[in-house]
Design a protein around this motif. Structure first.
Motif, short mmCIF file in Angstrom:
data_model
loop_
_atom_site.label_atom_id
_atom_site.label_comp_id
_atom_site.label_asym_id
_atom_site.label_seq_id
_atom_site.Cartn_x
_atom_site.Cartn_y
_atom_site.Cartn_z
N ASP A 145 57.88 45.25 36.12
CA ASP A 145 58.76 46.36 35.74
C ASP A 145 60.21 45.94 35.98
O ASP A 145 60.49 45.09 36.82
CB ASP A 145 58.42 47.61 36.54
CG ASP A 145 58.52 47.38 38.04
OD1 ASP A 145 59.51 47.81 38.64
OD2 ASP A 145 57.59 46.74 38.59
N TYR A 155 46.20 51.06 37.16
CA TYR A 155 45.10 50.25 36.60
C TYR A 155 43.97 50.09 37.56
O TYR A 155 44.06 50.06 38.69
CB TYR A 155 45.61 48.89 36.14
CG TYR A 155 46.64 49.03 35.06
CD1 TYR A 155 46.23 49.29 33.76
CD2 TYR A 155 47.99 48.97 35.35
CE1 TYR A 155 47.16 49.45 32.76
CE2 TYR A 155 48.92 49.13 34.35
CZ TYR A 155 48.50 49.38 33.05
OH TYR A 155 49.42 49.55 32.06
N HIS A 162 48.47 39.36 34.79
CA HIS A 162 49.50 40.40 34.67
C HIS A 162 49.08 41.51 33.70
O HIS A 162 49.87 41.91 32.84
CB HIS A 162 50.82 39.78 34.20
CG HIS A 162 51.45 38.87 35.20
ND1 HIS A 162 52.04 39.34 36.35
CD2 HIS A 162 51.59 37.53 35.22
CE1 HIS A 162 52.52 38.31 37.04
NE2 HIS A 162 52.26 37.20 36.38
N GLN A 180 58.25 46.36 27.09
CA GLN A 180 57.11 47.22 27.40
C GLN A 180 57.46 48.47 28.22
O GLN A 180 56.91 49.53 27.96
CB GLN A 180 56.00 46.42 28.07
CG GLN A 180 55.21 45.59 27.09
CD GLN A 180 54.65 46.44 25.97
OE1 GLN A 180 53.72 47.21 26.15
NE2 GLN A 180 55.23 46.32 24.79
N PRO A 181 58.37 48.42 29.18
CA PRO A 181 58.72 49.65 29.88
C PRO A 181 59.31 50.71 28.94
O PRO A 181 59.18 51.90 29.19
CB PRO A 181 59.76 49.21 30.92
CG PRO A 181 59.49 47.76 31.11
CD PRO A 181 59.00 47.25 29.79
N LYS A 203 53.64 39.64 22.29
CA LYS A 203 52.44 40.24 22.85
C LYS A 203 51.27 39.28 22.79
O LYS A 203 50.54 39.11 23.77
CB LYS A 203 52.10 41.53 22.09
CG LYS A 203 50.83 42.19 22.58
CD LYS A 203 50.53 43.46 21.80
CE LYS A 203 49.25 44.10 22.31
NZ LYS A 203 48.96 45.35 21.60
N ILE A 206 57.77 41.36 27.63
CA ILE A 206 57.69 41.89 29.00
C ILE A 206 58.78 42.94 29.23
O ILE A 206 58.51 44.01 29.78
CB ILE A 206 57.81 40.75 30.03
CG1 ILE A 206 56.56 39.86 30.00
CG2 ILE A 206 58.06 41.30 31.44
CD1 ILE A 206 56.70 38.57 30.78
N ARG A 224 55.78 51.94 27.37
CA ARG A 224 54.77 52.46 28.29
C ARG A 224 55.33 53.27 29.46
O ARG A 224 54.59 53.88 30.21
CB ARG A 224 53.94 51.32 28.85
CG ARG A 224 53.17 50.58 27.78
CD ARG A 224 52.26 49.60 28.44
NE ARG A 224 51.60 48.75 27.47
CZ ARG A 224 50.68 47.89 27.79
NH1 ARG A 224 50.30 47.74 29.05
NH2 ARG A 224 50.11 47.14 26.86
N GLY A 227 48.84 44.84 32.09
CA GLY A 227 49.69 46.02 32.16
C GLY A 227 50.99 45.81 32.93
O GLY A 227 51.60 46.76 33.39
N GLY A 228 51.40 44.56 33.09
CA GLY A 228 52.65 44.28 33.80
C GLY A 228 52.48 44.25 35.31
O GLY A 228 53.46 44.07 36.04
N TRP A 254 53.99 50.56 33.03
CA TRP A 254 54.13 49.11 32.92
C TRP A 254 54.59 48.55 34.26
O TRP A 254 55.64 48.92 34.77
CB TRP A 254 55.13 48.74 31.83
CG TRP A 254 55.36 47.27 31.72
CD1 TRP A 254 56.43 46.57 32.21
CD2 TRP A 254 54.50 46.28 31.14
NE1 TRP A 254 56.29 45.24 31.94
CE2 TRP A 254 55.11 45.03 31.29
CE3 TRP A 254 53.26 46.36 30.51
CZ2 TRP A 254 54.53 43.85 30.83
CZ3 TRP A 254 52.69 45.17 30.04
CH2 TRP A 254 53.32 43.95 30.20
N GLY A 255 53.79 47.69 34.84
CA GLY A 255 54.15 47.09 36.11
C GLY A 255 53.78 47.96 37.30
O GLY A 255 54.08 47.62 38.43
#
Length: 166
Positions: A84, A166, A70, A151-152, A59, A148, A155, A72-73, A159-160
């Motif tokens: 994602d 966002y 990038h 994270q899905p 992170k 990376i 989140r 929040g992806g 994420w992505g």
């Protein structure tokens, strides 16, 4: 005069609590995730379970080298291509594994894999243009990729998700 002492005492306590939150919240959140949440695809055949320390380090590296574009992806320059797993799997070659993402960070190509884009995307080939990539080791790239891909699991679809979230 005693009233001022209480004000300073309360201010000191509030400051300590605020500092504690800044430095412990993300690490504690990573420590509380279960093994399934920390499991990501290493390559086409193998999975790996990341430790809490690996996620925290990934992170930090991601925030330093990648988060500018990038958050929040999502992808700042192309909101239709996020980080994602579904989108990463559709790339050529697929980038939904640690090995695939590390390969991309070393030799980035367009989504269809036809053209090299190291002159416009940070990579190990373009450290002269993108100094944030300087000093990153293969292990660092693996930690970024692991973060990376993890994270899905934390989140969810946010994420992505790009401009929707966002």
């Amino acid at each position: 005069m005693s009233r001022n002492k209480y004000k300073y005492l309360l201010l000191a306590i509030a400051t300590v609590m605020l500092v504690w939150q800044f430095f412990t919240s993300s690490v504690m959140a990573a420590e509380t995730t279960d093994e399934a949440t920390r499991t990501v695809q290493l390559n086409d055949k193998e999975k790996v379970v990341l430790s809490s320390k690996e996620i925290a380090k990934g992170k930090k590296l991601f925030q330093n080298a990648c988060a500018t574009c990038h958050v929040g992806g999502a992808t700042f320059t192309n909101p239709n291509v996020g980080l994602d797993p579904e989108t990463l799997a559709l790339a050529t070659p697929a980038r939904n594994t640690i090995a695939g993402l590390v390969d991309f960070m070393k030799n980035p190509t367009t989504f269809d894999g036809v053209e090299e884009i190291y002159d416009v995307h940070p990579s190990m080939r373009s450290t002269d243009i993108f100094p944030t990539m300087r000093g990153l080791t293969d292990k660092d790239l693996k930690l970024i990729a692991g973060y990376i891909l993890q994270q899905p699991n934390v989140r969810g679809i946010g994420w992505g998700g790009g401009k929707i979230y966002y």
